[in-house]
Design a protein around this motif. Structure first.
Motif, mmCIF file in Angstrom:
data_model
loop_
_atom_site.group_PDB
_atom_site.id
_atom_site.type_symbol
_atom_site.label_atom_id
_atom_site.label_comp_id
_atom_site.label_asym_id
_atom_site.label_seq_id
_atom_site.Cartn_x
_atom_site.Cartn_y
_atom_site.Cartn_z
ATOM 1 N N ILE A 150 -6.088 3.737 -0.586
ATOM 2 C CA ILE A 150 -5.341 2.967 -1.580
ATOM 3 C C ILE A 150 -5.684 3.453 -2.981
ATOM 4 O O ILE A 150 -6.868 3.558 -3.323
ATOM 5 C CB ILE A 150 -5.682 1.463 -1.475
ATOM 6 C CG1 ILE A 150 -5.472 0.951 -0.050
ATOM 7 C CG2 ILE A 150 -4.862 0.654 -2.459
ATOM 8 C CD1 ILE A 150 -5.949 -0.474 0.169
ATOM 9 N N VAL A 203 0.842 -1.197 0.000
ATOM 10 C CA VAL A 203 0.000 0.000 0.000
ATOM 11 C C VAL A 203 0.878 1.248 0.000
ATOM 12 O O VAL A 203 0.678 2.174 -0.792
ATOM 13 C CB VAL A 203 -0.958 0.003 1.214
ATOM 14 C CG1 VAL A 203 -1.637 1.354 1.382
ATOM 15 C CG2 VAL A 203 -1.999 -1.097 1.067
ATOM 16 N N VAL A 211 -5.368 -1.755 -5.628
ATOM 17 C CA VAL A 211 -6.381 -2.622 -5.010
ATOM 18 C C VAL A 211 -6.414 -3.988 -5.685
ATOM 19 O O VAL A 211 -6.493 -5.025 -5.020
ATOM 20 C CB VAL A 211 -7.774 -1.953 -5.053
ATOM 21 C CG1 VAL A 211 -8.852 -2.908 -4.580
ATOM 22 C CG2 VAL A 211 -7.775 -0.701 -4.200
ATOM 23 N N GLN A 263 2.746 1.953 -3.254
ATOM 24 C CA GLN A 263 1.882 2.415 -4.336
ATOM 25 C C GLN A 263 1.330 3.818 -4.083
ATOM 26 O O GLN A 263 0.441 4.279 -4.785
ATOM 27 C CB GLN A 263 0.727 1.427 -4.550
ATOM 28 C CG GLN A 263 1.168 0.040 -4.955
ATOM 29 C CD GLN A 263 2.002 0.054 -6.229
ATOM 30 O OE1 GLN A 263 1.633 0.672 -7.215
ATOM 31 N NE2 GLN A 263 3.144 -0.608 -6.202
ATOM 32 N N GLY A 304 -0.173 4.767 -1.218
ATOM 33 C CA GLY A 304 -1.296 4.740 -0.284
ATOM 34 C C GLY A 304 -0.867 5.123 1.117
ATOM 35 O O GLY A 304 0.311 5.377 1.389
#
Length: 70
Positions: A45, A24, A50, A27, A29
């Motif tokens: 996220i 997460v 996801v 990326q 997030g």
């Protein structure tokens, strides 16, 4: 960014939980909160991250939202 609850299977290791949290973060997030009774967390996220989490059979990803009772 949408917010999701990410939970891991009971037999998932602590390392798998850490890998999910790191994915997460990698990326872009953000971990919003961590659960204490079950293996999991709530995170903001990016949509494209996801699908990778959902592809792991030990991880369940659900959109976070308000829960009501009758």
């Amino acid at each position: 960014m949408p917010q999701f609850n990410v939970t891991l299977a009971k037999d998932a290791s602590a390392d798998e939980l850490e890998k999910a949290k790191q994915h997460v973060k990698d990326q872009g997030g953000e971990i919003v909160s961590e659960f204490t009774l079950i293996k999991g967390f709530t995170a903001k996220i990016p949509d494209d991250a996801v699908s990778v989490l959902k592809s792991n059979d030990k991880i369940t990803v659900e959109a976070d939202g308000e829960v009501t009772t009758q």
